[in-house]
Design a protein around this motif. Structure first.
Motif, PDB file in Angstrom:
ATOM      1  N   LEU A  39       0.851  -1.196   0.000  1.00 18.89           N
ATOM      2  CA  LEU A  39       0.000   0.000   0.000  1.00 18.89           C
ATOM      3  C   LEU A  39       0.886   1.245   0.000  1.00 18.89           C
ATOM      4  CD1 LEU A  39      -1.507  -2.184   2.156  1.00 18.89           C
ATOM      5  CD2 LEU A  39      -3.219  -0.369   2.022  1.00 18.89           C
ATOM      6  N   PHE A  40       0.259   2.354  -0.298  1.00 19.07           N
ATOM      7  CA  PHE A  40       0.971   3.637  -0.184  1.00 19.07           C
ATOM      8  C   PHE A  40       0.105   4.582   0.636  1.00 19.07           C
ATOM      9  CE2 PHE A  40      -1.207   3.245  -4.278  1.00 19.07           C
ATOM     10  CZ  PHE A  40      -2.084   4.320  -4.254  1.00 19.07           C
TER      11      PHE A  40
ATOM     12  N   LEU B  71       1.118   0.505  11.199  1.00 18.51           N
ATOM     13  CA  LEU B  71      -0.197   0.335  11.833  1.00 18.51           C
ATOM     14  C   LEU B  71      -0.922   1.673  11.931  1.00 18.51           C
ATOM     15  CD1 LEU B  71       0.811  -2.149  14.685  1.00 18.51           C
ATOM     16  CD2 LEU B  71      -0.485  -2.685  12.607  1.00 18.51           C
ATOM     17  N   GLU B  72      -0.172   2.691  12.325  1.00 22.07           N
ATOM     18  CA  GLU B  72      -0.775   4.036  12.418  1.00 22.07           C
ATOM     19  C   GLU B  72      -1.268   4.480  11.045  1.00 22.07           C
ATOM     20  OE1 GLU B  72       2.208   6.571  14.110  1.00 22.07           O
ATOM     21  OE2 GLU B  72       2.334   5.351  15.920  1.00 22.07           O
ATOM     22  N   PHE B 116      -3.314  -5.085   3.479  1.00 22.53           N
ATOM     23  CA  PHE B 116      -2.367  -4.668   4.518  1.00 22.53           C
ATOM     24  C   PHE B 116      -2.043  -5.774   5.523  1.00 22.53           C
ATOM     25  CE2 PHE B 116      -1.356  -3.036   8.705  1.00 22.53           C
ATOM     26  CZ  PHE B 116      -0.229  -2.273   8.428  1.00 22.53           C
ATOM     27  N   PRO B 117      -3.054  -6.445   6.108  1.00 21.43           N
ATOM     28  CA  PRO B 117      -2.719  -7.417   7.159  1.00 21.43           C
ATOM     29  C   PRO B 117      -1.713  -8.471   6.695  1.00 21.43           C
ATOM     30  CG  PRO B 117      -5.057  -6.969   7.179  1.00 21.43           C
ATOM     31  CD  PRO B 117      -4.517  -6.302   5.937  1.00 21.43           C
ATOM     32  N   SER B 118      -1.916  -9.050   5.497  1.00 28.01           N
ATOM     33  CA  SER B 118      -0.942 -10.070   5.066  1.00 28.01           C
ATOM     34  C   SER B 118       0.419  -9.446   4.813  1.00 28.01           C
ATOM     35  CB  SER B 118      -1.354 -10.792   3.785  1.00 28.01           C
ATOM     36  OG  SER B 118      -2.627 -10.526   3.449  1.00 28.01           O
ATOM     37  N   TRP B 119       0.418  -8.246   4.229  1.00 22.41           N
ATOM     38  CA  TRP B 119       1.719  -7.589   4.001  1.00 22.41           C
ATOM     39  C   TRP B 119       2.413  -7.349   5.349  1.00 22.41           C
ATOM     40  CZ3 TRP B 119       3.355  -2.962   6.072  1.00 22.41           C
ATOM     41  CH2 TRP B 119       4.660  -2.582   5.693  1.00 22.41           C
ATOM     42  N   LEU B 150      -3.273   3.322  32.669  1.00 19.61           N
ATOM     43  CA  LEU B 150      -4.175   2.238  33.074  1.00 19.61           C
ATOM     44  C   LEU B 150      -5.035   1.851  31.879  1.00 19.61           C
ATOM     45  CD1 LEU B 150      -5.400   3.514  36.553  1.00 19.61           C
ATOM     46  CD2 LEU B 150      -3.757   1.701  36.093  1.00 19.61           C
ATOM     47  N   PRO B 151      -5.163   0.537  31.615  1.00 22.37           N
ATOM     48  CA  PRO B 151      -5.992   0.136  30.464  1.00 22.37           C
ATOM     49  C   PRO B 151      -7.469   0.435  30.716  1.00 22.37           C
ATOM     50  CG  PRO B 151      -5.197  -1.783  31.672  1.00 22.37           C
ATOM     51  CD  PRO B 151      -4.561  -0.597  32.307  1.00 22.37           C
ATOM     52  N   ILE B 152      -8.132   0.970  29.670  1.00 19.46           N
ATOM     53  CA  ILE B 152      -9.573   1.259  29.835  1.00 19.46           C
ATOM     54  C   ILE B 152     -10.400   0.547  28.757  1.00 19.46           C
ATOM     55  CG2 ILE B 152      -9.345   3.457  31.059  1.00 19.46           C
ATOM     56  CD1 ILE B 152      -9.697   4.873  28.381  1.00 19.46           C
ATOM     57  N   GLY B 153      -9.768  -0.053  27.775  1.00 19.10           N
ATOM     58  CA  GLY B 153     -10.537  -0.768  26.755  1.00 19.10           C
ATOM     59  C   GLY B 153      -9.637  -1.286  25.660  1.00 19.10           C
ATOM     60  N   LYS B 154     -10.098  -2.282  24.942  1.00 18.40           N
ATOM     61  CA  LYS B 154      -9.301  -2.791  23.830  1.00 18.40           C
ATOM     62  C   LYS B 154     -10.223  -3.364  22.754  1.00 18.40           C
ATOM     63  CE  LYS B 154      -8.354  -7.265  25.949  1.00 18.40           C
ATOM     64  NZ  LYS B 154      -7.344  -8.216  26.358  1.00 18.40           N
ATOM     65  N   GLU B 155      -9.628  -3.520  21.553  1.00 15.15           N
ATOM     66  CA  GLU B 155     -10.422  -3.964  20.419  1.00 15.15           C
ATOM     67  C   GLU B 155      -9.515  -4.820  19.536  1.00 15.15           C
ATOM     68  OE1 GLU B 155     -12.393  -0.708  18.186  1.00 15.15           O
ATOM     69  OE2 GLU B 155     -11.339  -1.533  16.454  1.00 15.15           O
ATOM     70  N   SER B 156      -9.986  -5.989  19.195  1.00 10.30           N
ATOM     71  CA  SER B 156      -9.181  -6.838  18.312  1.00 10.30           C
ATOM     72  C   SER B 156      -9.241  -6.232  16.912  1.00 10.30           C
ATOM     73  CB  SER B 156      -9.754  -8.251  18.312  1.00 10.30           C
ATOM     74  OG  SER B 156      -8.966  -9.057  17.481  1.00 10.30           O
ATOM     75  N   TRP B 157      -8.104  -6.163  16.253  1.00  3.71           N
ATOM     76  CA  TRP B 157      -8.056  -5.423  14.984  1.00  3.71           C
ATOM     77  C   TRP B 157      -7.584  -6.319  13.836  1.00  3.71           C
ATOM     78  CZ3 TRP B 157      -3.968  -1.304  13.438  1.00  3.71           C
ATOM     79  CH2 TRP B 157      -4.427  -0.535  12.370  1.00  3.71           C
ATOM     80  N   ILE B 158      -6.400  -6.895  14.005  1.00  2.00           N
ATOM     81  CA  ILE B 158      -5.872  -7.793  12.972  1.00  2.00           C
ATOM     82  C   ILE B 158      -5.666  -9.154  13.614  1.00  2.00           C
ATOM     83  CG2 ILE B 158      -3.908  -8.272  11.441  1.00  2.00           C
ATOM     84  CD1 ILE B 158      -3.489  -5.235  11.253  1.00  2.00           C
TER      85      ILE B 158
END
Lengths: 645, 160
Positions: A39-40, B71-72, B116-119, B150-158
């Motif tokens: 990607l870019f 990731l950002e 993106f995830p596989s790359w 302090l952790p307040i929440g999380k979300e599975s992404w990849i």
């Protein structure tokens, strides 16, 4: 010379940064071929958007070999450019253009594919523009622009911090750290950087102090727009900024430091002015000062008070050399502060030249000072050739002197000596240096003579056994029966056990036919020159092979010069010298070489012949200032190649 | 030369005033000058490769940067629907400049099609020096409290 040196410096610094940049890309898995992106990213840069628009990133993703090609060029192009510049001693503008365009392309693609951040690389691109030209004017013009841009980077950051009110927000630094170091703080936080970061977040006061300090540091670069005086300081501040950025923000911004080369090059543009340092061998200064006044708009001499008092026998030095500034070291004051003030003067006034007329002591101090003196042109009068080349490690002092000499021999490439034979000898020892012969003084013509009675013989120089053979002089007068009264003057300090013994020996001979004069302590130059003028004959009973001031064997006329060469040029008086003492032709007319007592008696008669002085006068016309302009120009010109060059 | 430099400075100031837009070599040197309120939460990407959580202490600064930055960037890309706003403004701008047809011709070049995830899994393998069998990336939110996050929440992404 300056231009080619600056060009080489820029090339060296630029590629010393650029090639490690590529190396670190490889080590950190950031080369395009390592990333092999799928990607870019849009970074709101119009130049990047143009590349994306024309489809280059998409094409490269579809053709991954192009990534390796780009990485290969990132290494190869600089090497080709460097090789070409070194080989041809000029930039190839075609290669320069290719590299410049490639550089922009590579940086933009790196940002598009893995967010390199363009900011520190703008200065690389601007500096690469200097590789497009072989015009000195344009080269320095581009460097000047790069310098302004480098200053702007910091000043802009300071302005934004002030204009946006960030420096006035007491929480700013704490908030920045919290926002940008989350990944560090979310872990175990058992490293000192994490703990330091946590502490700063919880203590906004000290954190904001750091932020304001950074803004002040950045703002300080504003001064660079008005003067180049603080450029070296700005380099130090840039380094400090990068280190602080790494420690506090964990941002390795070292790539930006390539811009400091613009603060370095030209920061020591020098004004034509020659500074001369002299200690006690002031008798060798007159010729140098005559030449300096002719060739330099400004001449400054740092010398001892006693040397100033005795520099010119007939008149005040300030009257004789009205365009020269004399900075005198008061009697009894320490040498090192005086040396410090010498180099401080050179730095403050951006003097172009430093000539060390005598360098006997404090060699390490001089070496260190010279190492930090930048591109000032340095020349040196060598008094003892063997001592200059001989290294000794027998004591701490010898060791330090040897280390200093090793450095100085590399740094100082322009030398002057007092005799042509010494110059030839020196050239054999250091063929790639510029070595010239300049006499101690120029011949001003014969002085008017007073009454010729009695016959006056002057033996100049301090009365010591190492340099001169006074026993032979005494032995001669003890046996010689002259036809007319004789006056013998030992024109030098005899205040030593050896001197006293010699004086006592001559004193025993005193009569109405043999008048004897001797001196204790330093003889003022005015008196010294007056007594020489009164001489019918000079007698210099030199020991041709002597031990030098640094305990090295030296040979008069070949590796060291006696004061006789300076004394001879004061007048047109013939001199008795040992037969093995050789001086070149213009001097030779004044020499009466002897190898036995009989010779001396005969030569005294020859020396009194009226025609001899006229012949010496004609021969000494050679020692006019005009005949040494070329030698002086070679001594003081950085562009003049060495004998090999 | 002087004229060029003055033009450069004028353009630079113009770009500075344009805030978020740059045009290489005219970039911003603000160096953390934006005044923003203290964030109520801090987003951290938690990366777990083959069951092991990647920590910044295990990487050099630049290598950790290369773990985080993609990731950002991907997060931003998905949040902006592949930069829909930017493309829209570009289209408007080109139409205004009379280059609307050019935009239509180039439009496809602006769109990302990669996975993106596989790359990222593959790239991370290269960065770690071995192939990765499983990869999990979570978005975790923290709050600063009592001198720590302090952790307040999380979300599975990849999850690959």
């Amino acid at each position: 010379m300056q231009y080619s040196r600056d060009k080489n410096l820029l090339l060296t610094v630029f590629f010393l940064f650029w090639l490690p940049v590529v190396l670190f890309f490889a080590l950190d898995h950031r080369l395009l071929s390592q990333v092999r992106p799928a990607l870019f990213w849009f970074n709101r840069d119009l130049a990047e958007l143009t590349l994306i628009g024309i489809g280059l990133p998409r094409w490269m993703i579809d053709h991954p070999a192009s990534f390796a090609a780009m990485d290969g060029l990132a290494v190869l192009l600089p090497i080709i450019l460097l090789r070409s510049a070194i080989r041809n001693k000029r930039f190839s503008s075609a290669l320069g253009w290719i590299f410049t365009v490639f550089l922009v392309l590579y940086i933009l693609l790196a940002d598009i594919f893995w967010q390199v951040h363009l900011e520190p690389f703008v200065i690389y691109w601007l500096l690469s523009l200097a590789f497009l030209t072989n015009s000195e004017r344009r080269f320095y013009g581009i460097l000047r622009i790069c310098r302004y841009y480098f200053l702007y980077i910091f000043v802009s950051a300071a302005i934004w911090k002030i204009a946006r009110g960030a420096v006035f927000n007491g929480q700013e630094m704490s908030d920045i750290l919290l926002r940008h170091q989350g990944y560090l703080l979310a872990g175990d936080c058992d490293t000192w950087t994490c703990r330091f970061c946590s502490w700063l977040i919880d203590h906004p006061g000290p954190a904001q102090t750091l932020y304001i300090a950074a803004a002040v540091l950045e703002a300080f670069f504003l001064i660079g727009f008005f003067t180049r005086r603080y450029d070296r300081l700005l380099i130090a501040l840039a380094v400090l900024f990068v280190v602080a950025d790494l420690v506090v923000m964990r941002i390795p911004y070292w790539t930006l430091l390539v811009g400091t080369v613009t603060l370095w090059i030209g920061s020591d543009v020098r004004r034509p002015a020659i500074v001369i340092y002299e200690t006690t061998h002031h008798e060798n200064l007159p010729a140098l000062l005559d030449l300096c006044e002719t060739r330099f708009p400004r001449v400054i001499v740092f010398l001892k008070e006693s040397s100033w008092q005795n520099l010119s026998g007939g008149q005040s030095p300030s009257d004789r050399w009205p365009r020269t500034e004399f900075i005198r070291q008061p009697a009894g004051s320490r040498n090192r502060p005086f040396i410090r003030s010498l180099f401080s003067f050179i730095r403050r006034h951006h003097c172009s030249h430093l000539h060390l007329s005598t360098l006997d002591n404090n060699l390490l101090v001089f070496a260190l000072r010279i190492a930090m003196a930048g591109n000032v042109h340095i020349s040196l009068t060598v008094h003892e050739v063997n001592a200059w080349f001989r290294d000794s490690f027998r004591s701490v002092r010898k060791l330090s002197e040897s280390l200093a000499k090793r450095f100085l021999r590399r740094r100082v490439r322009h030398y002057t000596v007092f005799l042509p034979a010494i110059a030839d000898h020196f050239r054999q020892r250091m063929p790639d240096a510029v070595t010239v012969f300049i006499p101690s003084r120029f011949y001003m013509g014969p002085s008017p003579r007073g009454a010729a009675l009695p016959l006056t013989i002057v033996v100049p120089g301090s009365v010591e056994a190492n340099r001169r053979d006074y026993e032979s002089v005494a032995a001669f007068f003890e046996t010689w029966r002259p036809a007319r009264p004789v006056r013998l003057i030992l024109l030098g300090d005899s205040d030593s056990p050896y001197g006293s013994a010699i004086v006592a020996r001559f004193a025993r001979l005193e009569s109405s036919e043999f008048l004897f004069t001797s001196y204790k302590g330093y003889i003022p130059e005015r008196l010294y020159e007056q007594k020489l003028r009164e001489a019918d004959l000079i007698w210099s009973p030199l020991r041709v092979h002597k031990t030098g001031g640094h305990d090295e064997p030296e040979t008069y006329g070949l590796t060291t010069a006696s004061g006789l060469t300076a004394d001879l040029l004061l007048n047109n008086i013939p001199a008795l010298v040992p037969a093995e003492f050789g001086l070149p032709e213009p001097f030779r007319k004044a020499l009466l070489p002897y190898s036995s007592m009989e010779d001396i008696a005969r030569l005294i008669d020859i020396g009194r012949q009226a025609g001899l002085r006229g012949d010496i006068d004609k021969a000494f016309v050679f020692f006019r200032k005009e005949n040494f302009f070329d030698a002086f120009d070679r001594l003081t010109s950085p562009d003049y190649p060495g004998q090999k060059g | 030369m002087k004229g060029l430099f003055i033009c450069f400075i004028v353009l630079q100031i113009g770009l500075d005033l344009a805030h978020s837009v740059t045009f290489f070599p005219f970039t911003h040197y603000g160096m953390f000058s934006a005044v923003e309120p203290r964030p109520d939460s801090v987003l951290v990407y938690k990366i777990v490769a083959d069951g092991r959580r990647l920590q910044p202490a295990d990487f050099t600064i630049y290598r950790w940067d290369m773990v985080q930055t993609p990731l950002e960037a991907y997060d931003k890309q998905t949040a902006t629907h592949d930069y829909a706003f930017d493309k829209d403004r570009l289209q408007q701008g080109m139409r205004w400049a009379g280059a609307g047809s050019l935009y239509s011709a180039l439009k496809t070049n602006l769109d990302n099609t990669g996975d993106f995830p596989s790359w990222y899994k593959s790239y991370l393998g290269g960065l770690l020096g071995h192939r990765i069998g499983s990869l999990r990336v979570e978005k975790a939110w923290y709050r600063w409290q009592d001198g720590r996050l302090l952790p307040i929440g999380k979300e599975s992404w990849i999850n690959l």
